[in-house]
Design a protein around this motif. Structure first.
Motif, mmCIF file in Angstrom:
data_model
loop_
_atom_site.group_PDB
_atom_site.id
_atom_site.type_symbol
_atom_site.label_atom_id
_atom_site.label_comp_id
_atom_site.label_asym_id
_atom_site.label_seq_id
_atom_site.Cartn_x
_atom_site.Cartn_y
_atom_site.Cartn_z
ATOM 1 N N LEU A 121 0.747 -1.209 -0.098
ATOM 2 C CA LEU A 121 0.048 0.136 -0.106
ATOM 3 C C LEU A 121 0.924 1.119 0.052
ATOM 4 N N LYS A 122 0.504 2.148 -0.966
ATOM 5 C CA LYS A 122 1.238 3.389 -0.949
ATOM 6 C C LYS A 122 0.325 4.800 -0.813
ATOM 7 N N THR A 123 0.961 5.711 -0.328
ATOM 8 C CA THR A 123 0.080 6.998 0.045
ATOM 9 C C THR A 123 -0.503 7.719 -1.498
ATOM 10 N N PRO A 124 -1.198 8.722 -1.503
ATOM 11 C CA PRO A 124 -1.391 9.398 -2.676
ATOM 12 C C PRO A 124 -0.555 9.777 -3.501
ATOM 13 N N SER A 125 0.511 10.290 -2.899
ATOM 14 C CA SER A 125 1.778 10.695 -3.389
ATOM 15 C C SER A 125 2.718 9.709 -4.006
ATOM 16 N N LYS A 126 2.348 8.429 -3.991
ATOM 17 C CA LYS A 126 3.091 7.206 -4.205
ATOM 18 C C LYS A 126 4.493 6.740 -3.335
ATOM 19 N N LYS A 127 4.312 7.428 -2.011
ATOM 20 C CA LYS A 127 5.275 6.877 -1.012
ATOM 21 C C LYS A 127 4.768 5.791 -0.331
ATOM 22 N N PRO A 128 5.918 4.859 0.129
ATOM 23 C CA PRO A 128 5.295 3.750 0.461
ATOM 24 C C PRO A 128 4.811 4.188 2.056
ATOM 25 N N LEU A 129 3.411 3.324 2.305
ATOM 26 C CA LEU A 129 2.852 3.446 3.660
ATOM 27 C C LEU A 129 3.739 2.991 4.584
ATOM 28 N N LYS A 130 4.853 3.453 5.186
ATOM 29 C CA LYS A 130 5.759 2.745 6.174
ATOM 30 C C LYS A 130 5.361 3.455 7.558
ATOM 31 N N ALA A 166 0.432 12.447 8.191
ATOM 32 C CA ALA A 166 1.960 12.453 8.904
ATOM 33 C C ALA A 166 2.983 11.977 7.844
ATOM 34 N N LEU A 167 2.751 11.228 6.868
ATOM 35 C CA LEU A 167 3.954 10.822 6.114
ATOM 36 C C LEU A 167 4.126 11.764 4.855
ATOM 37 N N GLU A 168 2.851 12.577 4.404
ATOM 38 C CA GLU A 168 3.081 13.480 3.321
ATOM 39 C C GLU A 168 2.871 14.971 3.610
ATOM 40 N N ARG A 169 1.781 15.275 4.158
ATOM 41 C CA ARG A 169 1.880 16.623 4.501
ATOM 42 C C ARG A 169 2.677 17.492 5.517
ATOM 43 N N VAL A 170 2.690 16.583 6.810
ATOM 44 C CA VAL A 170 3.569 17.262 7.799
ATOM 45 C C VAL A 170 4.925 17.564 7.328
ATOM 46 N N PRO A 171 5.730 16.853 6.871
ATOM 47 C CA PRO A 171 6.975 17.029 6.630
ATOM 48 C C PRO A 171 7.281 18.198 5.680
ATOM 49 N N VAL A 172 6.361 18.563 4.736
ATOM 50 C CA VAL A 172 6.679 19.605 3.867
ATOM 51 C C VAL A 172 6.044 20.894 4.312
ATOM 52 N N THR A 173 5.038 20.429 5.290
ATOM 53 C CA THR A 173 4.216 21.930 5.731
ATOM 54 C C THR A 173 4.345 22.115 7.289
ATOM 55 N N ARG A 174 5.536 21.366 7.552
ATOM 56 C CA ARG A 174 5.330 21.694 9.142
ATOM 57 C C ARG A 174 5.306 22.966 9.758
ATOM 58 N N THR A 175 6.263 24.024 9.029
ATOM 59 C CA THR A 175 6.329 25.364 9.748
ATOM 60 C C THR A 175 4.805 26.002 9.543
ATOM 61 N N CYS A 256 4.000 12.445 13.477
ATOM 62 C CA CYS A 256 2.631 11.567 13.997
ATOM 63 C C CYS A 256 2.304 12.666 15.164
ATOM 64 N N GLU A 257 2.929 12.899 15.886
ATOM 65 C CA GLU A 257 2.322 13.955 16.763
ATOM 66 C C GLU A 257 1.771 15.080 16.596
ATOM 67 N N ALA A 259 0.719 15.643 13.495
ATOM 68 C CA ALA A 259 -0.669 15.447 12.816
ATOM 69 C C ALA A 259 -1.721 15.175 13.551
ATOM 70 N N SER A 260 -1.499 14.506 14.897
ATOM 71 C CA SER A 260 -2.571 13.987 15.848
ATOM 72 C C SER A 260 -3.051 15.567 16.460
ATOM 73 N N ILE A 261 -2.001 16.513 16.982
ATOM 74 C CA ILE A 261 -2.401 17.619 17.390
ATOM 75 C C ILE A 261 -3.309 18.755 16.503
ATOM 76 N N ASP A 262 -2.756 18.554 15.332
ATOM 77 C CA ASP A 262 -3.525 19.322 14.202
ATOM 78 C C ASP A 262 -4.905 18.823 14.002
ATOM 79 N N ALA A 263 -5.316 17.541 13.829
ATOM 80 C CA ALA A 263 -6.153 17.114 13.947
ATOM 81 C C ALA A 263 -7.446 17.504 15.044
ATOM 82 N N ILE A 264 -6.800 17.172 16.238
ATOM 83 C CA ILE A 264 -7.747 17.454 17.566
ATOM 84 C C ILE A 264 -7.952 18.868 17.506
#
Length: 333
Positions: A121-130, A166-175, A256-257, A259-264
């Motif tokens: 299984l991969k993410t929408p941007s074709k990264k492995p869902l690791k 957590a795998l796609e959005r957070v690493p590139v838009t953290r700031t 992951c943290e 992503a969770s904080i942002d969602a909550i």
């Protein structure tokens, strides 16, 4: 379905032997030299496959399936399933095209992945869902296992969506995520007080003082600055020291943290409730009670509107619970 899955996950997460039990569960490992046999699909495979030359642009709901040539031996990593971008919006993305869902250790030995039959299984941007832990991989595998044959419904897969975030959005838009969270911090739900000099709102204020003041006291002990409360609908201004301390906490989170904080925080309209939840100051039920405090008082007085209030309550429980469960399962013990 999502409520049931999240409920089971919450109960499981309270079990101190959760990760021990899950780690003992057999992991499917695929040898790079293994012969892969393509299983029979439940429906026409043409609905899920498109070429990688850009010809799929008109069908954004298609699931990209890269399958092996059954007449030769090849590496298992060449077989994969990539979810479309529409997976993150909640629309139905196609019929179930797999029979078995399993988990296995990632090829580099760092984390775990989910397998749909022989496909990784991969993410929408074709990264492995690791995923960082086997527990989280198995929970996401359970979401895929519960999908019906007539369609894959992303809105019943909150853990999968959080993992993609957590795998796609957070690493590139953290700031940017942290900036947006801090921009709304002064209007945080827990800093707002109903006017106490009005008969219509005095009981609301009393309940806020009873339920929310202990949380504000915890914030003062945790960060060293006393929060300011206000009655203005447009918010107030918190101490710069408190804002800086909260911002530093966000900067120190892993993907992951955050992503969770942002969602909550988005569901609760409160960054403080999100932080208190991930720090263990609040339990899920307590957080939901604080978020719904004013509305529940109105329901007690005027009654519940079926198809309205009950749906909102169920949706809030899924959003808050899934983010808390996601965070708990992502942490290595």
């Amino acid at each position: 379905m999502a409520n049931s899955l999240v409920g089971k996950s919450i109960k499981a997460i309270k079990n101190p032997n959760l990760l021990t039990a899950l780690s003992a569960y057999p992991i499917r490992k695929l040898s790079s030299a293994a012969t892969v046999e393509q299983p029979q699909s439940e429906g026409p495979s043409s609905s899920f496959a498109f070429s990688s030359d850009g010809s799929n642009e008109k069908n954004e709901d298609s699931i990209y399936v890269k399958g092996p040539n059954c007449n030769r031996r090849q590496d298992a990593s060449s077989s994969s399933v990539t979810m479309p971008m529409s997976f993150m919006t909640g629309s139905i993305v196609g019929k179930r095209f797999y029979k078995q869902v399993t988990t296995r250790e990632a090829d580099d030995g760092n984390g775990c992945t989910v397998m749909l039959d022989y496909r990784t299984l991969k993410t929408p941007s074709k990264k492995p869902l690791k995923l960082p832990t086997l527990a989280l991989a198995k929970a996401i595998a359970a979401e895929w296992e519960y999908q019906e044959k007539d369609g894959i419904r992303p809105f019943t897969m909150p853990l999968m969506k959080l993992a993609c975030t957590a795998l796609e959005r957070v690493p590139v838009t953290r700031t940017k995520i942290i900036e947006n969270l801090m921009k709304k911090f002064n209007q945080d739900l827990v800093f707002c007080r109903a006017p106490g000099d009005n008969d219509l709102t005095s009981n609301v204020r009393d309940r806020q003082v009873e339920k929310i003041d202990p949380l504000l006291h915890w914030v003062e002990l945790e960060f060293g600055f006393k929060p300011t409360v206000y009655s203005s609908f447009f918010g107030g201004k918190q101490d710069d020291g408190l804002c800086k301390a909260v911002e530093n906490l966000l900067k120190g989170t892993d993907d992951c943290e955050l992503a969770s904080i942002d969602a909550i925080a988005a569901a609760a309209h409160s960054l403080i409730i999100a932080i208190a939840l991930i720090r263990g100051r609040l339990q899920i039920e307590e957080a939901i009670e604080l978020i719904r405090l004013e509305e529940d008082l109105q329901i007690d007085k005027w009654g519940l509107v079926e198809g309205g209030h009950d749906v909102d309550i169920a949706d809030l429980k899924v959003q808050i619970s899934s983010a808390a469960v996601f965070l708990g399962l992502s942490r290595r013990i």
